[in-house]
Design an enzyme around this catalytic site. Sequence first.
Site, PDB file in Angstrom:
ATOM      1  N   ASP A 228       0.848  -1.192   0.000  1.00  0.00           N
ATOM      2  CA  ASP A 228       0.000   0.000   0.000  1.00  0.00           C
ATOM      3  C   ASP A 228       0.888   1.249   0.000  1.00  0.00           C
ATOM      4  O   ASP A 228       1.873   1.322   0.721  1.00  0.00           O
ATOM      5  CB  ASP A 228      -0.908  -0.002   1.238  1.00  0.00           C
ATOM      6  CG  ASP A 228      -2.054   0.971   1.094  1.00  0.00           C
ATOM      7  OD1 ASP A 228      -3.207   0.524   0.949  1.00  0.00           O
ATOM      8  OD2 ASP A 228      -1.806   2.204   1.114  1.00  0.00           O
ATOM      9  N   ILE A 229       0.504   2.247  -0.809  1.00  0.00           N
ATOM     10  CA  ILE A 229       1.305   3.468  -0.947  1.00  0.00           C
ATOM     11  C   ILE A 229       1.258   4.322   0.324  1.00  0.00           C
ATOM     12  O   ILE A 229       2.156   5.118   0.580  1.00  0.00           O
ATOM     13  CB  ILE A 229       0.811   4.282  -2.188  1.00  0.00           C
ATOM     14  CG1 ILE A 229       1.897   5.202  -2.694  1.00  0.00           C
ATOM     15  CG2 ILE A 229      -0.459   5.052  -1.894  1.00  0.00           C
ATOM     16  CD1 ILE A 229       1.630   5.754  -4.089  1.00  0.00           C
TER      17      ILE A 229
ATOM     18  N   ASN B 214     -12.916  -2.988   2.922  1.00  0.00           N
ATOM     19  CA  ASN B 214     -13.715  -1.774   3.109  1.00  0.00           C
ATOM     20  C   ASN B 214     -14.781  -1.739   2.032  1.00  0.00           C
ATOM     21  O   ASN B 214     -14.462  -1.736   0.837  1.00  0.00           O
ATOM     22  CB  ASN B 214     -12.830  -0.520   3.013  1.00  0.00           C
ATOM     23  CG  ASN B 214     -11.865  -0.422   4.166  1.00  0.00           C
ATOM     24  OD1 ASN B 214     -12.214  -0.747   5.301  1.00  0.00           O
ATOM     25  ND2 ASN B 214     -10.656   0.028   3.902  1.00  0.00           N
TER      26      ASN B 214
ATOM     27  N   GLY C 216     -14.992   3.659   4.380  1.00  0.00           N
ATOM     28  CA  GLY C 216     -13.822   4.377   3.875  1.00  0.00           C
ATOM     29  C   GLY C 216     -13.249   3.816   2.591  1.00  0.00           C
ATOM     30  O   GLY C 216     -12.080   4.043   2.285  1.00  0.00           O
ATOM     31  N   GLN C 217     -14.077   3.089   1.812  1.00  0.00           N
ATOM     32  CA  GLN C 217     -13.569   2.565   0.535  1.00  0.00           C
ATOM     33  C   GLN C 217     -13.226   3.728  -0.393  1.00  0.00           C
ATOM     34  O   GLN C 217     -14.066   4.582  -0.679  1.00  0.00           O
ATOM     35  CB  GLN C 217     -14.612   1.657  -0.133  1.00  0.00           C
ATOM     36  CG  GLN C 217     -14.083   1.033  -1.429  1.00  0.00           C
ATOM     37  CD  GLN C 217     -15.108   0.143  -2.140  1.00  0.00           C
ATOM     38  OE1 GLN C 217     -16.250   0.011  -1.689  1.00  0.00           O
ATOM     39  NE2 GLN C 217     -14.699  -0.444  -3.241  1.00  0.00           N
TER      40      GLN C 217
ATOM     41  N   HIS D 180     -10.973  -5.231  -3.548  1.00  0.00           N
ATOM     42  CA  HIS D 180      -9.660  -5.560  -2.981  1.00  0.00           C
ATOM     43  C   HIS D 180      -9.798  -5.819  -1.497  1.00  0.00           C
ATOM     44  O   HIS D 180     -10.784  -5.432  -0.873  1.00  0.00           O
ATOM     45  CB  HIS D 180      -8.677  -4.409  -3.195  1.00  0.00           C
ATOM     46  CG  HIS D 180      -9.112  -3.112  -2.564  1.00  0.00           C
ATOM     47  ND1 HIS D 180     -10.002  -2.262  -3.185  1.00  0.00           N
ATOM     48  CD2 HIS D 180      -8.796  -2.532  -1.378  1.00  0.00           C
ATOM     49  CE1 HIS D 180     -10.210  -1.215  -2.401  1.00  0.00           C
ATOM     50  NE2 HIS D 180      -9.498  -1.353  -1.292  1.00  0.00           N
TER      51      HIS D 180
ATOM     52  N   HIS E 103      -7.177  -5.823   2.218  1.00  0.00           N
ATOM     53  CA  HIS E 103      -5.910  -5.401   2.793  1.00  0.00           C
ATOM     54  C   HIS E 103      -5.384  -6.516   3.695  1.00  0.00           C
ATOM     55  O   HIS E 103      -6.167  -7.156   4.400  1.00  0.00           O
ATOM     56  CB  HIS E 103      -6.104  -4.150   3.670  1.00  0.00           C
ATOM     57  CG  HIS E 103      -6.725  -2.980   2.961  1.00  0.00           C
ATOM     58  ND1 HIS E 103      -6.037  -1.841   2.648  1.00  0.00           N
ATOM     59  CD2 HIS E 103      -7.995  -2.784   2.512  1.00  0.00           C
ATOM     60  CE1 HIS E 103      -6.839  -0.988   2.036  1.00  0.00           C
ATOM     61  NE2 HIS E 103      -8.041  -1.538   1.951  1.00  0.00           N
TER      62      HIS E 103
HETATM   63  P1  5GP Z   1      -9.673   1.333   0.336  1.00  0.00           P
HETATM   64  O1  5GP Z   1      -9.730   2.544   1.240  1.00  0.00           O
HETATM   65  O2  5GP Z   1     -10.353   1.589  -0.980  1.00  0.00           O
HETATM   66  O3  5GP Z   1     -10.116   0.065   1.008  1.00  0.00           O
HETATM   67  O4  5GP Z   1      -8.140   1.098   0.059  1.00  0.00           O
HETATM   68  C1  5GP Z   1      -7.444   1.620  -1.020  1.00  0.00           C
HETATM   69  C2  5GP Z   1      -5.987   1.576  -0.651  1.00  0.00           C
HETATM   70  O5  5GP Z   1      -5.222   1.743  -1.829  1.00  0.00           O
HETATM   71  C3  5GP Z   1      -5.564   2.699   0.318  1.00  0.00           C
HETATM   72  O6  5GP Z   1      -5.030   2.111   1.496  1.00  0.00           O
HETATM   73  C4  5GP Z   1      -4.535   3.492  -0.473  1.00  0.00           C
HETATM   74  O7  5GP Z   1      -3.441   3.935   0.318  1.00  0.00           O
HETATM   75  C5  5GP Z   1      -4.090   2.515  -1.543  1.00  0.00           C
HETATM   76  N1  5GP Z   1      -3.697   3.142  -2.786  1.00  0.00           N
HETATM   77  C6  5GP Z   1      -4.360   4.109  -3.451  1.00  0.00           C
HETATM   78  N2  5GP Z   1      -3.711   4.448  -4.579  1.00  0.00           N
HETATM   79  C7  5GP Z   1      -2.612   3.664  -4.627  1.00  0.00           C
HETATM   80  C8  5GP Z   1      -1.539   3.553  -5.566  1.00  0.00           C
HETATM   81  O8  5GP Z   1      -1.471   4.242  -6.587  1.00  0.00           O
HETATM   82  N3  5GP Z   1      -0.578   2.642  -5.284  1.00  0.00           N
HETATM   83  C9  5GP Z   1      -0.615   1.866  -4.166  1.00  0.00           C
HETATM   84  N4  5GP Z   1       0.390   1.009  -3.982  1.00  0.00           N
HETATM   85  N5  5GP Z   1      -1.615   1.929  -3.268  1.00  0.00           N
HETATM   86  C10 5GP Z   1      -2.600   2.831  -3.495  1.00  0.00           C
END
Ligand code: 5GP
Length: 118
Positions: A36-37, A93, A99-100, A106, A108
């Site tokens: 994760d970034i 999420n 918080g999606q 996906h 985590h």
């Molecule tokens: P969500 O909040 O949708 O469950 O999780 C999305 C996740 O993707 C977040 O934790 C966010 O930091 C990660 N993310 C978003 N954009 C990028 C990206 O360009 N590269 C990487 N490696 N992770 C990303």
Amino acid sequence: MVDKKNDNNCIFCKIVTGEVPCQQVYSDTTVLAFEDINPSAKIHVVVIPKTHYTSFSTLRPTDDYVVGHLFSVAGKIANLLDVVTSGYRIVVNQGSDAGQEIDHFHYHILGGQKLHNL
Ligand code: 5GP
Ligand code: ZN
């Protein structure tokens, strides 16, 4: 299946094609895992299907193979991350209250430290 097309505006689809770089942890024909970034824990990996599914709630019974495989590789990925013994958390999420941020299904994998209870 409308969700299956890769979406040109989807950052995770761009990671799959290589247009956006990532730190890859695991890859096979249907699944990609990368760091994760913006990590929320010492170990924070995102696991995605290589095809575009918008969210958990739009999955259908015909997607069972992809969903099953996506989760069945979690143990393998945890092994690569060396968190099998120490433990880890799997999080999905779904929607805005959770918080999606990215509309590409996906989960985590979080670990490498004590995680706070929800
Ligand atoms: P969500 O909040 O949708 O469950 O999780 C999305 C996740 O993707 C977040 O934790 C966010 O930091 C990660 N993310 C978003 N954009 C990028 C990206 O360009 N590269 C990487 N490696 N992770 C990303
Ligand atoms: Zn996508």
